[in-house]
Design a protein around this motif. Structure first.
Motif, PDB file in Angstrom:
ATOM      1  N   SER A 167      -7.027  -7.751  63.791  1.00 42.56           N
ATOM      2  CA  SER A 167      -5.515  -6.593  64.486  1.00 42.56           C
ATOM      3  C   SER A 167      -4.442  -6.285  63.685  1.00 42.56           C
ATOM      4  O   SER A 167      -3.911  -7.489  63.028  1.00 42.56           O
ATOM      5  N   CYS A 168      -4.070  -5.035  62.707  1.00 40.72           N
ATOM      6  CA  CYS A 168      -2.652  -5.308  62.596  1.00 40.72           C
ATOM      7  C   CYS A 168      -2.269  -4.462  63.132  1.00 40.72           C
ATOM      8  O   CYS A 168      -2.349  -3.171  63.705  1.00 40.72           O
ATOM      9  N   ALA A 169      -0.577  -5.158  63.278  1.00 44.44           N
ATOM     10  CA  ALA A 169       0.105  -3.656  63.794  1.00 44.44           C
ATOM     11  C   ALA A 169       0.956  -3.048  62.954  1.00 44.44           C
ATOM     12  O   ALA A 169       1.244  -2.121  63.792  1.00 44.44           O
ATOM     13  N   GLU A 173       3.805  -4.698  57.999  1.00 44.31           N
ATOM     14  CA  GLU A 173       4.008  -4.680  59.404  1.00 44.31           C
ATOM     15  C   GLU A 173       5.491  -5.274  59.483  1.00 44.31           C
ATOM     16  O   GLU A 173       6.552  -3.965  60.156  1.00 44.31           O
TER      17      GLU A 173
END
Length: 131
Positions: A47-49, A121
Motif C-alpha cells: 500500500s502506498c499513501a 509520499e
C-alpha cells in the motif's frame, strides 16, 4: 475439566489439508499437547499513501535522471540504490522532483528517501501543506 497447566504448546509441521484436520488440538504425549495448523497462502499487499499520478511522475524522473533503459522496471517499491543510484544521483533526483513539483525538500527529509514510494509520499505531503 482437564487442565493444561504446565503443558507446552508447539506447532507441528503442516500436513495435507482436509476438512477434518484444518485445525486440530490433540495430545501428542501425556502432559504435552500440540496445535496443528495448515499453511495459508500468503498474499503480499503493498500500500502506498501517495497518489498514483505522483508515483508515475517520480518513476519518470528517476528513469530520466539515472538514464535507465526502457527494459528496466521502475515502480513504487524500487529502491534508488538497487537502480544504481549513488548519493550524488539521489541529490539530482531530489532536485528534479523539486523542480517538477514546485516544492522545496529539506535536507533532513531528503536523506530519508530511499524508494520511489518514499519520494512520492513526501511530495504529496509537501504539496498538501503548501495548499
Amino acid at each position: 475439566m482437564a487442565s493444561i497447566a504446565g503443558s507446552a504448546l508447539s506447532f507441528a509441521r503442516p500436513v495435507k489439508a482436509t476438512s477434518a484436520n484444518l485445525l486440530s488440538f490433540s495430545p501428542a504425549r501425556k502432559g504435552n499437547a500440540f496445535l496443528r495448523m495448515q499453511p495459508v497462502p500468503m498474499r503480499l499487499a503493498v500500500s502506498c499513501a501517495a497518489q498514483k499520478d505522483t508515483v508515475d511522475k517520480v518513476c519518470e524522473i528517476v528513469r530520466k535522471q539515472l538514464a535507465l533503459s526502457d527494459g528496466t522496471e521502475v515502480s513504487g517499491a524500487s529502491k534508488f540504490a538497487e537502480l544504481g543510484a549513488d548519493s550524488l544521483d539521489t541529490v539530482e533526483i531530489v532536485m528534479g522532483l523539486e523542480e517538477e513539483f514546485g516544492i522545496s525538500v529539506e535536507e533532513s527529509s531528503a536523506q530519508t528517501i530511499a524508494t520511489v514510494e518514499d519520494a512520492a509520499e513526501l511530495i504529496d505531503k509537501l504539496v498538501n501543506e503548501a495548499k
